[in-house]
Motif scaffolding. Structure first.
Motif, PDB file in Angstrom:
ATOM      1  N   ALA A 135      -6.449  -1.210  -0.444  1.00  0.00           N
ATOM      2  CA  ALA A 135      -6.560   0.249  -0.471  1.00  0.00           C
ATOM      3  C   ALA A 135      -5.944   0.863   0.786  1.00  0.00           C
ATOM      4  CB  ALA A 135      -8.016   0.670  -0.611  1.00  0.00           C
ATOM      5  N   ILE A 136      -6.185   0.255   1.946  1.00  0.00           N
ATOM      6  CA  ILE A 136      -5.672   0.779   3.211  1.00  0.00           C
ATOM      7  C   ILE A 136      -4.146   0.716   3.252  1.00  0.00           C
ATOM      8  CG2 ILE A 136      -5.563   0.249   5.700  1.00  0.00           C
ATOM      9  CD1 ILE A 136      -8.616  -0.278   5.468  1.00  0.00           C
ATOM     10  N   ASP A 137      -3.576  -0.250   2.569  1.00  0.00           N
ATOM     11  CA  ASP A 137      -2.115  -0.408   2.546  1.00  0.00           C
ATOM     12  C   ASP A 137      -1.423   0.455   1.490  1.00  0.00           C
ATOM     13  OD1 ASP A 137      -2.084  -2.202   4.664  1.00  0.00           O
ATOM     14  OD2 ASP A 137      -2.228  -3.952   3.354  1.00  0.00           O
ATOM     15  N   GLN A 138      -2.175   1.104   0.622  1.00  0.00           N
ATOM     16  CA  GLN A 138      -1.566   1.924  -0.433  1.00  0.00           C
ATOM     17  C   GLN A 138      -0.756   3.060   0.180  1.00  0.00           C
ATOM     18  OE1 GLN A 138      -1.366   1.223  -3.496  1.00  0.00           O
ATOM     19  NE2 GLN A 138      -3.078  -0.127  -3.914  1.00  0.00           N
ATOM     20  N   ARG A 139       0.261   3.465  -0.567  1.00  0.00           N
ATOM     21  CA  ARG A 139       1.099   4.589  -0.122  1.00  0.00           C
ATOM     22  C   ARG A 139       1.204   5.625  -1.224  1.00  0.00           C
ATOM     23  NH1 ARG A 139       5.643   2.082   3.870  1.00  0.00           N
ATOM     24  NH2 ARG A 139       4.267   0.503   4.751  1.00  0.00           N
ATOM     25  N   TYR A 145       6.247  13.833   1.870  1.00  0.00           N
ATOM     26  CA  TYR A 145       6.498  12.634   2.669  1.00  0.00           C
ATOM     27  C   TYR A 145       5.617  11.487   2.203  1.00  0.00           C
ATOM     28  CZ  TYR A 145       8.932  15.603   6.033  1.00  0.00           C
ATOM     29  OH  TYR A 145       9.797  16.476   6.632  1.00  0.00           O
ATOM     30  N   THR A 146       6.073  10.279   2.470  1.00  0.00           N
ATOM     31  CA  THR A 146       5.271   9.086   2.193  1.00  0.00           C
ATOM     32  C   THR A 146       4.237   8.911   3.298  1.00  0.00           C
ATOM     33  OG1 THR A 146       7.080   8.009   1.031  1.00  0.00           O
ATOM     34  CG2 THR A 146       5.355   6.572   1.918  1.00  0.00           C
ATOM     35  N   PHE A 147       3.007   8.631   2.887  1.00  0.00           N
ATOM     36  CA  PHE A 147       1.912   8.310   3.798  1.00  0.00           C
ATOM     37  C   PHE A 147       1.195   7.079   3.291  1.00  0.00           C
ATOM     38  CE2 PHE A 147       2.446  12.777   4.712  1.00  0.00           C
ATOM     39  CZ  PHE A 147       2.125  12.909   6.044  1.00  0.00           C
TER      40      PHE A 147
END
Length: 177
Positions: A135-139, A145-147
Motif C-alpha cells: 500500500a505504501i508503494d502504491q502510486r 502529478y504522480t505521488f
C-alpha cells in the motif's frame, strides 16, 4: 515499520520543499505524533485574540494557519487513502487561499482548531500504522502529478514542519517585538 524517503519521481517537484524537512526529521513515523505536541507547545498558550495576529496585512492569522493545517491534513490524508488503496482516479488540486477565506477560522476558538488537528493527525497515524508495504508503494495521480503513498506521508510531516518554521520565524518572533 520503517519508512525510507521517497524518490523524486514519487511526488511533484514543488513538494520537495516538504519532503526535505520531513526527511531531516530522520524517523518520519515518530515525527507524526511529535508534531501534535510541538504545535500545542508553540500555540496552546495563546488567547483567541492573540491567535488572530497576522505578521502582515496579506498574511494569514495564526488561527487561519492552524485551520489551513487542518484542511491540508484532510486533503492529503484523502489522497493517501485513495492512492494506498490503488485507486487510479486522478485527484484534484485545491486553492489553499480560497479554502482559508471561506472557512472563517478566526471565528473559531484556537483550542478547537488545535484539537481538530490532533484528532485528524491521530486518525492518520492509525491508518499509516496499518498500511502494508504494498500500500505504501502504491502510486496515483493528484493535481496532475504522480505521488506515492510513501511521499504523501512525508509530505504530511513536511507541510507541518514548513508552517512551524513560519510560525517561529514570522509570527512568534514578531509578537515578541
Amino acid at each position: 515499520m520503517k519508512l525510507t524517503p521517497p524518490a523524486p519521481e514519487e511526488y511533484a517537484p514543488y513538494y520537495g520543499a516538504y519532503v526535505g524537512p520531513a526527511t531531516a526529521r530522520r524517523d518520519v513515523l515518530a515525527a507524526l505524533p511529535k508534531q501534535i505536541d510541538e504545535l500545542n507547545a508553540a500555540l496552546g498558550k495563546f488567547t483567541d485574540e492573540q491567535a488572530r495576529f497576522k505578521f502582515g496585512p496579506a498574511e494569514w492569522s495564526i488561527k487561519e494557519l492552524v485551520g489551513h493545517l487542518n484542511d491540508v491534513e484532510r486533503i492529503f490524508s484523502y489522497r493517501l487513502l485513495c492512492i494506498s488503496r490503488n485507486d487510479k482516479t486522478p485527484l484534484p488540486g485545491f486553492e489553499q487561499d480560497d479554502y482559508v477565506r471561506e472557512a472563517s477560522f478566526d471565528d473559531r476558538p484556537l483550542g478547537e482548531l488545535l484539537a481538530e488537528f490532533e484528532h485528524l493527525r491521530r486518525a492518520n497515524i492509525l491508518a499509516i500504522k496499518n498500511m502494508s508495504e504494498t500500500a505504501i508503494d502504491q502510486r496515483g495521480t493528484a493535481s496532475g502529478y504522480t505521488f506515492s503513498a510513501r511521499a504523501l506521508i512525508y509530505i504530511l510531516v513536511g507541510h507541518v514542519e514548513h508552517h512551524m518554521t513560519s510560525l517561529h520565524e514570522n509570527y512568534l518572533s514578531a509578537m515578541k517585538s
